[in-house]
Design an enzyme around this catalytic site. Structure first.
Site, PDB file in Angstrom:
ATOM      1  N   HIS A 199     -90.142  64.688  -7.000  1.00 19.32           N
ATOM      2  CA  HIS A 199     -90.322  63.242  -7.184  1.00 19.32           C
ATOM      3  C   HIS A 199     -89.018  62.474  -7.063  1.00 19.32           C
ATOM      4  O   HIS A 199     -89.007  61.314  -6.681  1.00 19.32           O
ATOM      5  CB  HIS A 199     -91.074  62.957  -8.484  1.00 19.32           C
ATOM      6  CG  HIS A 199     -92.537  63.225  -8.317  1.00 19.32           C
ATOM      7  ND1 HIS A 199     -93.096  64.430  -8.626  1.00 19.32           N
ATOM      8  CD2 HIS A 199     -93.517  62.466  -7.773  1.00 19.32           C
ATOM      9  CE1 HIS A 199     -94.384  64.400  -8.315  1.00 19.32           C
ATOM     10  NE2 HIS A 199     -94.666  63.227  -7.805  1.00 19.32           N
ATOM     11  N   ARG A 306     -98.236  54.716  -7.706  1.00 17.34           N
ATOM     12  CA  ARG A 306     -97.941  55.761  -8.700  1.00 17.34           C
ATOM     13  C   ARG A 306     -97.579  55.088 -10.023  1.00 17.34           C
ATOM     14  O   ARG A 306     -96.409  54.871 -10.330  1.00 17.34           O
ATOM     15  CB  ARG A 306     -96.760  56.619  -8.228  1.00 17.34           C
ATOM     16  CG  ARG A 306     -97.045  57.535  -7.042  1.00 17.34           C
ATOM     17  CD  ARG A 306     -95.806  58.366  -6.733  1.00 17.34           C
ATOM     18  NE  ARG A 306     -96.079  59.524  -5.911  1.00 17.34           N
ATOM     19  CZ  ARG A 306     -95.846  59.571  -4.588  1.00 17.34           C
ATOM     20  NH1 ARG A 306     -95.346  58.540  -3.957  1.00 17.34           N
ATOM     21  NH2 ARG A 306     -96.110  60.680  -3.922  1.00 17.34           N
ATOM     22  N   ARG A 343    -103.463  54.580  -8.966  1.00 19.16           N
ATOM     23  CA  ARG A 343    -103.695  55.931  -9.480  1.00 19.16           C
ATOM     24  C   ARG A 343    -103.369  55.959 -10.962  1.00 19.16           C
ATOM     25  O   ARG A 343    -102.332  55.434 -11.382  1.00 19.16           O
ATOM     26  CB  ARG A 343    -102.809  56.934  -8.738  1.00 19.16           C
ATOM     27  CG  ARG A 343    -103.092  58.358  -9.193  1.00 19.16           C
ATOM     28  CD  ARG A 343    -102.301  59.368  -8.414  1.00 19.16           C
ATOM     29  NE  ARG A 343    -100.890  59.327  -8.763  1.00 19.16           N
ATOM     30  CZ  ARG A 343     -99.979  60.133  -8.219  1.00 19.16           C
ATOM     31  NH1 ARG A 343    -100.342  60.982  -7.275  1.00 19.16           N
ATOM     32  NH2 ARG A 343     -98.716  60.066  -8.581  1.00 19.16           N
ATOM     33  N   GLU A 446    -105.653  67.660  -4.654  1.00 18.84           N
ATOM     34  CA  GLU A 446    -104.287  68.200  -4.633  1.00 18.84           C
ATOM     35  C   GLU A 446    -104.175  69.551  -5.333  1.00 18.84           C
ATOM     36  O   GLU A 446    -103.085  70.078  -5.494  1.00 18.84           O
ATOM     37  CB  GLU A 446    -103.292  67.187  -5.205  1.00 18.84           C
ATOM     38  CG  GLU A 446    -103.644  66.608  -6.543  1.00 18.84           C
ATOM     39  CD  GLU A 446    -102.662  65.531  -6.994  1.00 18.84           C
ATOM     40  OE1 GLU A 446    -101.619  65.339  -6.351  1.00 18.84           O
ATOM     41  OE2 GLU A 446    -102.940  64.886  -8.012  1.00 18.84           O
ATOM     42  N   ASN A 469     -98.488  67.017  -1.219  1.00 22.23           N
ATOM     43  CA  ASN A 469     -97.298  67.526  -1.927  1.00 22.23           C
ATOM     44  C   ASN A 469     -97.696  68.589  -2.946  1.00 22.23           C
ATOM     45  O   ASN A 469     -97.106  69.659  -3.016  1.00 22.23           O
ATOM     46  CB  ASN A 469     -96.565  66.394  -2.655  1.00 22.23           C
ATOM     47  CG  ASN A 469     -96.238  65.246  -1.741  1.00 22.23           C
ATOM     48  OD1 ASN A 469     -96.137  65.440  -0.540  1.00 22.23           O
ATOM     49  ND2 ASN A 469     -96.095  64.041  -2.287  1.00 22.23           N
ATOM     50  N   ASP A 470     -98.702  68.238  -3.743  1.00 20.34           N
ATOM     51  CA  ASP A 470     -99.157  69.203  -4.745  1.00 20.34           C
ATOM     52  C   ASP A 470    -100.055  70.256  -4.137  1.00 20.34           C
ATOM     53  O   ASP A 470    -100.030  71.412  -4.575  1.00 20.34           O
ATOM     54  CB  ASP A 470     -99.889  68.480  -5.885  1.00 20.34           C
ATOM     55  CG  ASP A 470     -98.903  67.890  -6.873  1.00 20.34           C
ATOM     56  OD1 ASP A 470     -97.940  68.599  -7.229  1.00 20.34           O
ATOM     57  OD2 ASP A 470     -99.068  66.729  -7.263  1.00 20.34           O
ATOM     58  N   ARG A 480     -92.435  72.612  -6.165  1.00 16.47           N
ATOM     59  CA  ARG A 480     -91.943  71.655  -5.172  1.00 16.47           C
ATOM     60  C   ARG A 480     -90.566  71.100  -5.515  1.00 16.47           C
ATOM     61  O   ARG A 480     -89.907  70.496  -4.673  1.00 16.47           O
ATOM     62  CB  ARG A 480     -92.955  70.513  -4.996  1.00 16.47           C
ATOM     63  CG  ARG A 480     -93.166  69.691  -6.235  1.00 16.47           C
ATOM     64  CD  ARG A 480     -94.410  68.826  -6.144  1.00 16.47           C
ATOM     65  NE  ARG A 480     -94.126  67.466  -5.740  1.00 16.47           N
ATOM     66  CZ  ARG A 480     -94.992  66.457  -5.828  1.00 16.47           C
ATOM     67  NH1 ARG A 480     -96.217  66.671  -6.286  1.00 16.47           N
ATOM     68  NH2 ARG A 480     -94.669  65.254  -5.450  1.00 16.47           N
ATOM     69  N   CYS A 517    -102.223  60.928   1.247  1.00 17.34           N
ATOM     70  CA  CYS A 517    -101.184  60.084   0.646  1.00 17.34           C
ATOM     71  C   CYS A 517     -99.947  60.898   0.261  1.00 17.34           C
ATOM     72  O   CYS A 517     -99.012  60.370  -0.320  1.00 17.34           O
ATOM     73  CB  CYS A 517    -101.718  59.306  -0.547  1.00 17.34           C
ATOM     74  SG  CYS A 517    -102.242  60.363  -1.895  1.00 17.34           S
TER      75      CYS A 517
END
Ligand code: PEP
Ligand code: MG
Length: 580
Positions: A199, A306, A343, A446, A469-470, A480, A517
């Site tokens: 992140h 986010r 989200r 995810e 990403n996840d 990650r 996304c």
């Protein structure tokens, strides 16, 4: 001497500037310039802090019991001596007077210089005195009052004519701190740790300034004020470049700017493939204040807000319903009628609420935060907090087109509890007669479990959004945010591609909108492949929109079918796709 350090490229472009070292989270302080007329006031703050610490140490000395070890008194004397030593006292003033750093930044900068000097000492006893300097610096920082030092207003960029650009170098920067640096004075970032989709890297990318993470030794090799070049495309940091190398990079910097200006012209061009397929490009944002940037980028809405970033840097105090409503209202207003996908909070893993960095999290507090109480799991464990967020989102939905997105779902039970919480929030708002609107409800896909139970998700949700990403992290069991395994974090892994393809196909067969996304959506290497898989909705950092649009405009999806089939069947998909 010039040195090169290799890391992971996370945010494109070239940055050239002087190094500012942020030592560690212990000296993790606000960095801002003070106005010329405020310099002496800042020096005065330093003086006051020094006097306060001196008094504190004297008091401690007096309180040492008679029978205590003589070493303790000697140690306090050393601290007093260090406090008044020119290498700390005078040099910090110099940072303020010459470079206009705020008092906290000046202490952190000087601590870094002094700590290096100690590191290089041959004598072990002297080398160990570094800890004493750090303790004295910490006392000074405490005396200055950390709370007051962390006012975000202080971090606004300031036109500081004649100053060299600055590049921030740190062992690690937490996402919360990175957020503080948004719209700050830094033109580039380098960290020793972190992965490409950590992140911290994501926030750096959203700032659209060159960054390199996972550069292992960088913060040890770089010295305060060194000249640095960050090559954000190659993931390379050059320390004290030679004049020829510097000139080459200045040239590349100008080329990048020209290329960006060219791409910028595409901002308001409709996004359609050569064969006439309309493609929706949406923006990812972190804060309500990002909404105007999203709109200006040519995005046709926000595909991922986010919201957890609204929960950070608040010393643990969570935003109440009104504060959140105001934030969501601002985002909705900023998008001027375009949809905003909000989200629910995704706190946890490498996004802690407070200022902990990933190392602290991994090694000291939680062994495996990515598999822990994160995202919707945390929300469901804090029903009152969750209700406040749902109510605020539903209220904002009365003012524009709002979609609600839930992160990290994997269990039917979670889906049912989320839906019950939404119904309850709606009923309570109705009972109170508070205006609220309907929202389309979406699930992030995810976790592999979610991708493999799409029929269930498609029954319960209006739309889905793939968080690559996840999805990559959990499919391949690769943290990650961990640079030591980043070479295994592979978006081209055959199973990752199969899962993404399955989710897109099944959503489309069910007639439900599907978006990507995660960072894959903003990576031009994947644009054609995702289009070939049938994806028509991409959400990414605003700065990536024009580049992805350029790729879409050049694509003819009719020519990609055979290539897609071969790629999905291949155990080396990247080569097959490139070779096709
Ligand atoms: C993702 O996982 O791809 C995603 C978009 O969510 P985040 O990066 O915030 O975890
Ligand atoms: Mg995610």
């Amino acid at each position: 001497m010039s040195i090169q350090v290799f890391g992971l490229p996370v945010s494109r472009g070239v940055a050239i500037g002087r190094a500012v070292l942020v030592a560690s989270s212990r000296v993790d302080v606000a960095h801002y310039y003070v106005e010329a007329q405020a310099v002496e006031h800042e020096v005065e703050r330093l003086r006051h802090a020094r006097d306060a610490v001196a008094q504190e140490l004297m008091l401690l000395k007096e309180e040492v019991p008679e029978d205590a070890h003589a070493e303790l008194v000697a140690l306090l004397d050393v601290h007093l001596m260090l406090l008044h030593d020119d290498s700390l006292a005078e040099a910090t003033k110099q940072w303020v007077r010459e470079r206009h750093y705020n008092a906290e930044w000046a202490i952190a900068a000087q601590l870094e210089v002094v700590a290096r000097q100690f590191d290089e000492m041959e004598d072990e006893y002297l080398r160990e005195r570094k800890a004493d300097v750090e303790q004295v610096a910490e006392r000074l920082l405490l005396a200055l009052g950390r709370a007051a030092a962390l006012q975000p207003e202080a971090l606004k960029p300031r036109d500081f004519a004649g100053e060299d650009p600055l590049v921030l170098v740190a062992n690690d920067i937490s996402p919360a701190d990175m957020l503080q640096f948004k719209r700050s004075v830094f033109t580039g970032f380098v960290t020793d740790v972190g992965g490409r989709t950590s992140h911290t890297a994501i926030v750096a990318r959203s700032m659209d300034i060159p960054a390199v993470v996972g550069a292992r030794e960088a913060s040890r090799l770089v010295r305060q004020d060194d000249w640095l070049v960050i090559d954000g495309d190659a993931g390379v940091l050059i320390v004290n470049p030679s004049p020829i190398v510097l000139e080459e990079y200045r040239f590349r910097q100008r080329q990048c700017e020209l290329e960006r200006a060219r791409l910028d012209r595409l901002r308001h061009t409709p996004c359609v493939t050569l064969d006439g397929q309309a493609v929706e490009l949406l923006a990812n944002i972190e804060l309500p204040a990002d909404a105007p940037t999203a709109l200006a980028s040519g995005a046709v809405g926000v595909g991922l807000f986010r919201t957890e970033f609204m929960f950070m840097n608040r010393e643990g105090r969570l935003p109440d319903e009104e504060e959140q409503f105001e934030g969501y209202r601002q985002a909705v207003a900023g998008l001027k009628g375009l949809p905003v996908t909000i989200r629910t909070v995704d706190i946890g893993a490498d996004k802690p609420l407070d200022r902990m960095n990933v190392h602290e999290l991994r090694h000291e507090h939680l062994l495996n935060p990515a598999l822990g109480l994160r995202a919707i799991r945390w929300s469901l464990s804090e029903p009152e907090m969750f209700a406040r967020q749902l109510r605020a989102v539903l209220r904002a939905a009365a003012l524009g087109k709002v979609r609600l997105l839930i992160p990290m779902l994997a269990h039917v039970e979670e889906i049912l509890r989320v839906k019950a919480a939404i119904a309850e929030a709606q009923e309570s708002l109705a009972r109170q007669g508070l205006a609220h609107g309907r929202v389309e409800l979406g699930a992030m896909i995810e976790v592999p479990a979610a991708a493999l139970m799409m029929p269930v998700f498609l029954r319960h949700f209006d739309f889905v959004s793939i968080g690559t990403n996840d999805l990559i992290q959990y499919t391949l069991a690769i943290d990650r945010a961990d640079e030591t395994v980043s070479h295994l974090y592979d978006a081209w892994h055959p199973v990752v591609l199969q899962l993404v393809h399955q989710v897109i196909t099944q959503a489309q067969q069910a007639g439900k909108p599907v978006c990507v996304c995660g960072e894959m959506a903003g990576d031009p290497d994947f644009t054609e492949l995702l289009l070939a898989m049938g994806l028509r909705s991409f959400s990414m950092h605003p700065s990536q929109i024009s580049l992805i649009k350029q790729r879409v405009l050049r694509t003819d999806t009719r020519t990609l079918r055979a290539r897609l089939a071969a790629t999905l069947a291949s155990d080396r998909p990247q080569d097959t796709w490139a070779g096709g």
